[in-house]
Design an enzyme around this catalytic site. Structure first.
Site, short mmCIF file in Angstrom:
data_model
loop_
_atom_site.label_atom_id
_atom_site.label_comp_id
_atom_site.label_asym_id
_atom_site.label_seq_id
_atom_site.Cartn_x
_atom_site.Cartn_y
_atom_site.Cartn_z
CG ASP A 167 -3.37 -2.10 -8.67
OD1 ASP A 167 -3.13 -3.25 -8.26
OD2 ASP A 167 -4.20 -1.34 -8.14
CD GLU A 215 -5.48 0.12 -4.93
OE1 GLU A 215 -6.34 0.29 -5.80
OE2 GLU A 215 -5.42 -0.93 -4.24
CG HIS A 235 -1.29 -1.08 -4.51
ND1 HIS A 235 -1.48 -2.06 -3.56
CD2 HIS A 235 -2.11 -1.40 -5.54
CE1 HIS A 235 -2.38 -2.92 -4.01
NE2 HIS A 235 -2.77 -2.56 -5.20
#
Lengths: 469, 469
Positions: free
Chosen positions: A362, A334, A288
């Site tokens: 992530d 996100e 993200h």
């Protein structure tokens, strides 16, 4: 037990393989092993992730959704993808929340009988309302979690500042596990405390470090309760406050002028290499692009973005022509809304796309430990056995495969019944930086970052080559 | 292949285990798994390694053999071991080399036609002779390694400063492998170049980082050749020098007043818990107490020392009474002489001791990846099968067992034919710090360090419980 398994397993080899089958499998295994080794060589010598991350986390740091930095990061990463000779690069519009921290955050213990007044370091949680310019002052009541609120009830909580102080458990081996055990008080604390008339919440930062660095993160309000300010304090300040509360009544003064503005237009950034044989089957790699506002967002999740971009760069550099479509997606928002991930899945479903697999990075740019795979067991066993069975080719690189979560942004793709993977780097240092002013480029090691690109590229190679059964 | 193994393996379970045997093994397995989990809990919540390392690498940093810091570190660690309620704590005398860097190190490119004079950052190699107060100046000749010297011969090398510039290969997954491929030019470069009349050597620092930090390390002279000065320069300075050499003749001026003094008395620091059942079988955990002089020696090898000390602390805290003797040994003089390790083995052999196992931690305080085991295959298979077969209990903690080296200090114990293990933490960051001014406490992460204690303690537990077959 393993001893007997090993002996029998060795025996079984000679029983099950006819020489012809064995030779063919052996040749394929060697080809795969050789290509994976080349991926590592290129990632470790000609990777671009580290330089991209330097720019992303220094020139375009603090990429919170709706900020000028986020808009600039969209353009920067689009341009960088444009240099890779992909088949297409595009922006996918989505509307995102626009919250700003403002320029004031004060957390002050007021006139403690034993200590006088003490200024603590505070960091408003994302989406938090402000206090108004005058601030607010109230008695503090300490709780260990959401369940305590109902036990205490409005008579104890009304008019108070509720202090959520449950520490993160240091004993799980993966710190992400500990985080899951502590984060509910940060996400839902304000909304739940407001049900009982609390006027604000303070939250102990979610980290196992004992330091003076506050950690922000999202808080989520309910429609039916008043929105009250929510502010994180460091673990050392939380210990200080808990210590005082054990001996006396403590009043705290809070001031914060954060606020939410109307939604803004933003974008997911997407680049792809079209598949030569099964272009309709998509293998997605993503991270993200947005980050919290207080630092460069180097580990969270600049690392994931440059991982995803560099996977395509490395495959191109190797001259690899994928059978299936390889798509890099840098999701927007996100951190405080997931609007990018939701919009991506909505459009994908509308177009009738099929994501054979999606891999999200992530969890930081640390040394890779493997991947966790989300989804029903039947999906693996029935449809992806050829891929999963070859995962052992990645074990010499220190990678393992486990069941578990994948990634917030790719979660909405679950209905397409492909494979969803979460990239799992080593997690020991992640919560030293996560959502703090320290999540900057200097916290990332070049080799560790590059190894992530190699690990993800290798899994992509297996997915592309063996696809579904 | 693995697919078929797995299916057959599952089948084999039902064939091989009678219910009684299975239940008993199962119970033991659960007991072991439970105890190992307790080790991790205690190491991650009540470990003392991090605080000890803070002291060792800040108050007693730069612990080069023969220095006042090394002497003070001997006393500090002895006192700390004394707080653990062990059965005995003692110092083992050994004579160590005493080399001092002095206060001058100059590396200057003199009057380059294109660039004028440029000062580089230099760091004399350990044991290097100095240049004398006037320094020395000579033309530089670049080589890629020891083999080039013979090809070039005295006509090219006599009177020159030989510049060893072969970079560390970034592609191996374990950086220790890369180090092994590059370190010969640092250790033997000066002695070998002197054979051909060279007057000094410059060595590219052994790291895959591109930065301006020089890395020291030992150089070893030969008796039959003149001792010439040997100085390390950073990778960026090495690149600059190589670039200049491609276009012009380069002269360099060197000055260093390092020198070797007479040997000094120093000590290995030892603490032990006597075995209740087989006190004559020793399980050693160790690291080396000396470090290079330019920094705190936090990763190399303060981490290994506090690992070893904390293993005993954690076992004591758990109330564990070992069957075999657990011994913590902090070796002196690994960096430039190995005198401590040699003396320890000499005394041990003289006393007829048997080290069932020795585990050395000397690869930094990073997240554990496993252990490498040195020795003949027959030793494992015939005598330690019960231990090795239970190593799978450590796999959930991200640990694996492989063949490979163990540790320099415990190497001399090989003749006792026990098991020699090297603790293997993640290696990606090690050569960012190794032998540089940056190897300080702030480069160590608390959780990563503590996980090392837990990993080593868990292996010690299995070794103590299952011993030899």
């Amino acid at each position: 037990m393993p001893r007997i398994l090993t002996l029998l397993s060795l025996l079984s080899l000679s029983l099950c393989y006819s020489p012809g089958v064995y030779a063919q499998e052996r040749e394929e295994e060697e080809e795969d092993a050789f290509f994976i080794r080349r991926i590592y060589d290129v990632a470790l010598t000609e990777g671009r992730c580290y330089d991209w991350l330097r720019a992303l986390s220094t020139d375009y740091g603090g990429r919170l959704s709706g900020s000028p930095q986020a808009a600039a990061a969209v353009e920067y990463t689009r341009q960088m993808l444009d240099t890779l000779g992909l088949d297409s690069v595009w922006l996918q519009a989505c509307r995102v929340p626009h919250w700003e921290r403002g320029d004031t955050e004060r957390v002050r213990i007021v006139n403690s009988p034993s200590r006088g007044s003490i200024d603590l370091g505070g960091l408003a949680l994302g989406n938090s309302v402000g206090t108004g310019p005058e601030g607010l002052s109230a008695e503090v009541i300490e709780v260990q979690g959401l369940d305590d609120l109902e036990l205490l009830g409005p008579e104890a909580l009304a008019g108070k500042i509720v202090f959520f102080s449950r520490p993160m458990d240091p004993t799980p081996i993966r710190t992400v596990t500990d985080y899951g055990g502590a984060v509910d008080q940060r996400v839902y604390g304000a909304a739940r405390a407001a049900r009982y008339g609390a006027v604000a919440v303070l939250v102990r930062s979610i980290t196992t470090s004992r330091d003076d660095v506050p950690h922000t993160g999202v808080t989520v309000y309910e429609d039916e309760t008043p929105r009250i300010p929510a502010i994180a304090i460091s673990t050392l300040d939380a210990d200080l406050l808990s210590g005082l509360l054990r001996q006396e009544v403590v009043r705290v003064y809070l001031q914060a002028n954060c606020r939410t503005y109307p939604d803004k237009l933003s974008y997911n950034v997407i680049g792809e290499i079209k598949g030569t044989r099964y272009p309709e089957e998509i293998i997605l790699v993503g991270g993200h692009l947005d980050s919290w506002d207080v630092a460069g967002g180097a580990h969270d999740d600049g690392a994931g973005c440059v991982h995803a971009m560099d996977v395509l760069q490395v495959m191109r550099r190797l001259g690899y022509r994928p059978q299936r479509t390889l798509r890099c997606v840098l999701f927007m928002n996100e951190e405080n809304g997931l609007r990018g991930g939701l919009e991506y899945a909505r459009v994908s479903n509308e177009r009738g796309e099929f994501h054979l697999a999606a891999i999200e990075s992530d969890a930081g740019g640390f040394t890779p430990r493997g991947f966790s795979c989300d989804g029903e067991a039947s999906i693996f066993v029935d449809r992806f056995k050829s891929v999963i069975d070859r995962f052992y080719l990645l074990e010499p690189y220190g990678l393992s495969l486990s069941k578990g979560g994948s990634g917030a942004d790719i979660g909405p793709l679950k209905s397409q019944r492909g494979l969803l993977f979460g990239f799992r780097p080593d997690s020991q240092r992640y919560f030293d930086y996560h959502h703090t002013a320290n999540d900057n480029f200097d916290a990332v090691n070049k080799r560790e970052l590059e190894m992530g690109v190699a690990a993800i590229s290798s899994l992509v190679y297996l997915l592309d080559k063996y696809g579904t059964d």
